[in-house]
Structures are given as structure tokens and as C-alpha cells.
Enzyme design. Structure first.
Site, PDB file in Angstrom:
ATOM      1  N   THR A 313    -126.338 -24.240 -31.700  1.00  0.00           N
ATOM      2  CA  THR A 313    -127.001 -23.815 -30.473  1.00  0.00           C
ATOM      3  C   THR A 313    -126.831 -24.877 -29.402  1.00  0.00           C
ATOM      4  OG1 THR A 313    -129.127 -24.908 -30.892  1.00  0.00           O
ATOM      5  CG2 THR A 313    -128.801 -22.719 -31.849  1.00  0.00           C
ATOM      6  N   ASP A 314    -127.010 -24.503 -28.164  1.00  0.00           N
ATOM      7  CA  ASP A 314    -127.313 -25.488 -27.132  1.00  0.00           C
ATOM      8  C   ASP A 314    -128.754 -25.934 -27.417  1.00  0.00           C
ATOM      9  OD1 ASP A 314    -127.178 -27.096 -24.886  1.00  0.00           O
ATOM     10  OD2 ASP A 314    -126.514 -25.509 -23.550  1.00  0.00           O
ATOM     11  N   ALA A 315    -129.235 -26.900 -26.680  1.00  0.00           N
ATOM     12  CA  ALA A 315    -130.564 -27.459 -26.953  1.00  0.00           C
ATOM     13  C   ALA A 315    -131.625 -26.362 -26.941  1.00  0.00           C
ATOM     14  CB  ALA A 315    -130.902 -28.531 -25.932  1.00  0.00           C
TER      15      ALA A 315
END
Length: 556
Positions: A313-315
Site C-alpha cells: 500500500t501507499d501509507a
């Protein structure tokens, strides 16, 4: 230095004589594509040996831990002991606040790897960072290269590889083995607030070439590259850190404009891909962003494109993914979507508890968890992380001070300088020309112009040089240019962000695009203005408001 070997594998190295080579320490291993951390991302499919053994010995908490990449705490390994013991994470990510100098970073990295060796099956950590170069850097030491768009302007994949390999060498020297780079987004929106010069350009073929060059170079130098942000973050005017972008592109246009770099990366077997917190209603009409979308991740990325590498995932603390679900529910939906790693879950305990409960209730199967964990462990084995020695703090400073690295950054900057306007052959300026310097970066550009043989003055100038960055929305920057023009003074603009500033003053006498505000780019601009180098870059994007197209670039 001692090798970081999962403690669960030590008995196996004695008992399983048929795989002795795979279990020995790095000093005893013969170099081969299977065990060399420098093996290219485009190598033949990797067949793991150690990863399945580790997985077989893991309990559910070990497995869930491997899915987590947690935010590093403080500036020492001791500051991270509690979260490593509690969650047995697969990785951590560094930010500016964690980093002081090379020796400290290397010591912290080595200490956390020691801590990981004492938990569960003792699996070494991915120690990751956002060190894209240019706008996005976390390291307070080391070499600063221009942004990706500057590299795109060079049209030179060797320079892209040089930027990545140099960065990788410095990261590895301080124990960082994963970098969230390169950026594979195709920047088709000049108003994009979050990508812009982080992208190599607006041409999907150019972006594809640069992404492959950099990802291969990172992998060859022992750092796991993570390309981002699938399915593409280049056509939006919303920042997913603070909101949820909606990219309402028809599928055929997405496939033509934004998919090619990701497709090329998948075909090349790139190590890892990061998701984007964006809604793409014509790919998936649901209400969740791509990060939580089984259609976009499991069906399109996994099944249609055939990607079986690690997806992260992105953050997860970004607003783009937290608008409709609680943090624990987000964690479960991430796994359901087909993602392997949860980057920066804001409440790690809630994420672990929610995933465990989903397995116990049958919503998720342990076999599904195993799929992700095996991908993660396989990547750690493929890149040598399971057996690599820890970083040596005593040697870290030397890697940051290598003069060849500084020369490499200047080579990239010099090759990227793009001369877009040069009315009446104003440039290059003759030695001794009186120039006044204003605007963004003036304090750095002025001395560089002096060193290049021009006379920098406070008044009575022959030419006005104005540094800009975001001039389309800056009345002050536009006013500087307008003031010089109104007095009849030739004006040269040095654009240090996106090249789109030209839209604010399309009739300016001279316009140089740098695509970056780092020191080497400003020095390159001064050299070009004074004729010490021939500007050889070409625009990697269109400038619609100035009617200038990609590929434009003047020389002397």
C-alpha cells in the site's frame, strides 16, 4: 560484522545437506543469480529455498507481522524495541526525524536487525525509505540528484541508472535495503499537486524506459525498488495525502496513457509495486480507492497483468484511504484486495487484531495470508536480505563522501538543462555581462554565475535572471519578470519546479527549465547561461498554456 540469518534456519543448515549452499553465511555462498542480491529485476523467475522453510515454521502472529511495515521510532534501535517485539514486523520505514548522520543511521539499522533476529523466526527487516531524489528525500546526508522529470529531460537511460545505482550504494551503506522509488506515474495534468516533477514525464514510453532503467539499477546494487503508484497518480489535481482523488478516465485511455510503465515493470518482473489511494470509477465503480479494490489489484494487476510480486500500500495514515472505514477494517480490506504489505498502519495493534479476527472468523483464510508472506519472504531471499551482513557504522561516512557520487549528480543535472526560449540568441551571455539575479534560488544561482565569469550586480544590469518555482500561482514571481520586461531589460527565467511556469510569461526572452531546485541543477543553469555547457535537455512534458510541446529543446 555478522550476517543477519534467521535463527529458525540455523538447524536446517546442518540437517538439510541437499541445500547446504542456500543456508551458509554470505562468505561461503558462491555468487549466482539465485542468491546474489545484485541479480537483475529482469532475471529468470526466482525459485526460493529458504522462504518456504521459514513460512512453514511461522505461527499466525509471525505471518501477520510480516505484512506490516511500521514507522520507525526515534533515532536509535532501542526506541524501536517495543514495537518490534510486539508486532514482529516485516519492515520499518525511515523519515527525516529518525535520521541524523550516516554513522547513526547505520547503527540504528544494524540494531533493529539484531532485534528482529530475536523475535519469532528471526526474519530480517525490510528497512525502507522514500529517497526518490529531488523533492522527496529523507536522508540528511549523501548525494542529492535532480528530480525524475530532469532525468526524463535527458532522454538517457544510462543517467537514470546512474542516479539509482548511486542512491542505492549510499542507502545500503546505512542499512536501508528498500526504496519507494522510482515513480512510474505519467504526469499528464500540469496542475498535479503531488506528482509533477517526481514523474519522468508525460510520455508513457519515456516513463517506462526510465522506470525500468532505475528499477534494474536499484536491484543490481542490492536495494529493493518499489515502483509507484498503481494504477497511476499522474492525472489528478488532488493530493491523496489530504483527500481522495477521483480519476474518471475511460479504461482505453488509462491503458494508453497510464498503464504502460506498470505493464513494462510487470513484464520485467519488478520486485514490488505500490498502490495509489485514488478512485478510478471506470475501472472499479465501487466506493473504495485502488488500495482497497479487489478489482484493481487482484483482478487487473494480479490476474490480467500477471503480477505475482510484492504489492504494498501507499501509507495507510493518508486521508485518501481513511475516509470510509476504521483503521482495522482498512487493514482487512487491503488483504482482501490482494495487497501484501501494509505500509504505516496508523494503529498497528488494531490492524493486527482485525486481520487475526478475520482469519479466525473465516473472512480471510490463513492460506491467503500465506500467499502474501511467501511473496515477502521470497523477495527477502532473492535480494539477499535473509543473509546479508548488517551495515557497518564505521564505514558509512565514506560511502556518503565518495567524490564520484557528486560528479554523477552534476552529470545528470548538466544533461537535463532545457532551453525552451532564446529570443534573438540572447544566450549564452558573454563573459563580463552584468546580470542581476532575483527570485527562487537567487542566493545559489548568483555565486554560480560569478564563478562562470559573469558580473553579478544589484542595479544597472544588462540582463535580469529570475528564478521561479510555481510562478503561475505566485504574483511575486510574475511581478519580478514583468518589472524587468517593463524596463526593457532582457529577462531570463530559470524554472526550478515544473516547466509549466512558462505559461505565466510566454513571451519572456530566455526560459530555462531545470525541473529541480537541488544545488547541482542551479549550478547547471548558471553554466548554461554563461555558455560553459550546451543545454541538451528536451521537454519531457507539454506546456499547454504556452503552446510548447514535449521534445522541445534549443541548443547553442
Amino acid at each position: 560484522m555478522r550476517p543477519s540469518v534467521p535463527r529458525a534456519l540455523a538447524p536446517a543448515c546442518v540437517a538439510l545437506t541437499l541445500i547446504t549452499t542456500a543456508c551458509t553465511t554470505p562468505e561461503e555462498v558462491e555468487t549466482s543469480p539465485e542468491n546474489d542480491p545484485g541479480a537483475e529485476a529482469t532475471a529468470e523467475p526466482f525459485e526460493p529455498v529458504l522462504a518456504p522453510q521459514l513460512l512453514a515454521d511461522m505461527d499466525l502472529d509471525d505471518k501477520i507481522g510480516q505484512l506490516l511495515v511500521l514507522t520507525a521510532q526515534g533515532t536509535t534501535a532501542a526506541d524501536n524495541a517495543a514495537q518490534i517485539e510486539a508486532h514482529r514486523p516485516g519492515g520499518v520505514i525511515y523519515f527525516d526525524a529518525n535520521l541524523d548522520d550516516a554513522e547513526q543511521i547505520a547503527r540504528m539499522s544494524a540494531g533493529m536487525q539484531d532485534q528482529a533476529a530475536e523475535q519469532g523466526q528471526g526474519v530480517p527487516l525490510f528497512i525502507s525509505i522514500d529517497q526518490e531524489q529531488g523533492l522527496v528525500v529523507r536522508m540528511p546526508v549523501g548525494t542529492l540528484f535532480p528530480d525524475a522529470m530532469a532525468v526524463g529531460a535527458t532522454r538517457d537511460t544510462d543517467l537514470a541508472a546512474l542516479r539509482a545505482s548511486t542512491t542505492a550504494d549510499e542507502l545500503l551503506a546505512v542499512g536501508v535495503n528498500m526504496n519507494y522509488a522510482p515513480d512510474a506515474d505519467v504526469n499528464t495534468d500540469p496542475n498535479n499537486p503531488v506528482i509533477g516533477i517526481r514523474s519522468f514525464g508525460s510520455d508513457p514510453d519515456l516513463v517506462s524506459e526510465m522506470v525500468l532503467a532505475e528499477s534494474d539499477a536499484y536491484a543490481e546494487h542490492g536495494v529493493v525498488p518499489v515502483i509507484k503508484h498503481f494504477p497511476g497518480h499522474g492525472d489528478t489535481d488532488v493530493d491523496s495525502h489530504t483527500g481522495l482523488p477521483v480519476i474518471d478516465l475511460p479504461r482505453d485511455r488509462w491503458e494508453a496513457e497510464h498503464l504502460p510503465p506498470f505493464r513494462a515493470a510487470v513484464d520485467a518482473g519488478v520486485d514490488a509495486i505500490m498502490t495509489a489511494h485514488v478512485l478510478m470509477p471506470q475501472l472499479d465503480p465501487g466506493e473504495d480507492p485502488a488500495t482497497l479494490s479487489p478489482v484493481i489489484i487482484d483482478e487487473i494487476l494480479r490476474d490480467e497483468l500477471g503480477y505475482d510480486g510484492v504489492v504494498t500500500t501507499d501509507a495507510l495514515n493518508m486521508e485518501g484511504v481513511r475516509q470510509t472505514h476504521a483503521d482495522g477494517e482498512v487493514a482487512v480490506r487491503v488483504v482482501e484486495a490482494g495487497v501484501d504489505q501494509l505500509l504505516m498502519p496508523p494503529d498497528p495493534g488494531a490492524a493486527v487484531a482485525a486481520i487475526r479476527e478475520a482469519v479466525e472468523s473465516g473472512r480471510l483464510t490463513e492460506e491467503r495470508i500465506d500467499q502474501s508472506v511467501l511473496r515477502i519472504l521470497t523477495l527477502k531471499e532473492k535480494r539477499g536480505i535473509l543473509e546479508r551482513e548488517s551495515a557497518d557504522p564505521a564505514e558509512a561516512d565514506a560511502a556518503m563522501e565518495n567524490p564520484e557520487h557528486a560528479e554523477a549528480a552534476q552529470r545528470v543535472a548538466d544533461a537535463s538543462v532545457t532551453l525552451v526560449r532564446n529570443e534573438a540568441d540572447l544566450l549564452p551571455l558573454d563573459a563580463g555581462t552584468r546580470v542581476r539575479v532575483q527570485g527562487v534560488g537567487a542566493d545559489r544561482i548568483a555565486p554560480a554565475l560569478t564563478d562562470a565569469g559573469l558580473e553579478v550586480v544589484d542595479s544597472g544590469e544588462d540582463v535580469l535572471v529570475v528564478g521561479t518555482n510555481g510562478a503561475r500561482t505566485s504574483e511575486e514571481q510574475r511581478g519580478m519578470v514583468a518589472s524587468g520586461q517593463s524596463e526593457g531589460t532582457p529577462v531570463v527565467v530559470v524554472a526550478q519546479g515544473g516547466p509549466y511556469d512558462l505559461e505565466a510569461f510566454p513571451e519572456v526572452d530566455g526560459y530555462i527549465a531545470l525541473y529541480s531546485a537541488v544545488e547541482v541543477s542551479r549550478l547547471a543553469a548558471a553554466r548554461a547561461i554563461a555558455g560553459k555547457i550546451d543545454p541538451s535537455g528536451t521537454l519531457p512534458v507539454d506546456i499547454p498554456g504556452a503552446d510548447v510541446t514535449s521534445g522541445t529543446g534549443l541548443g547553442y
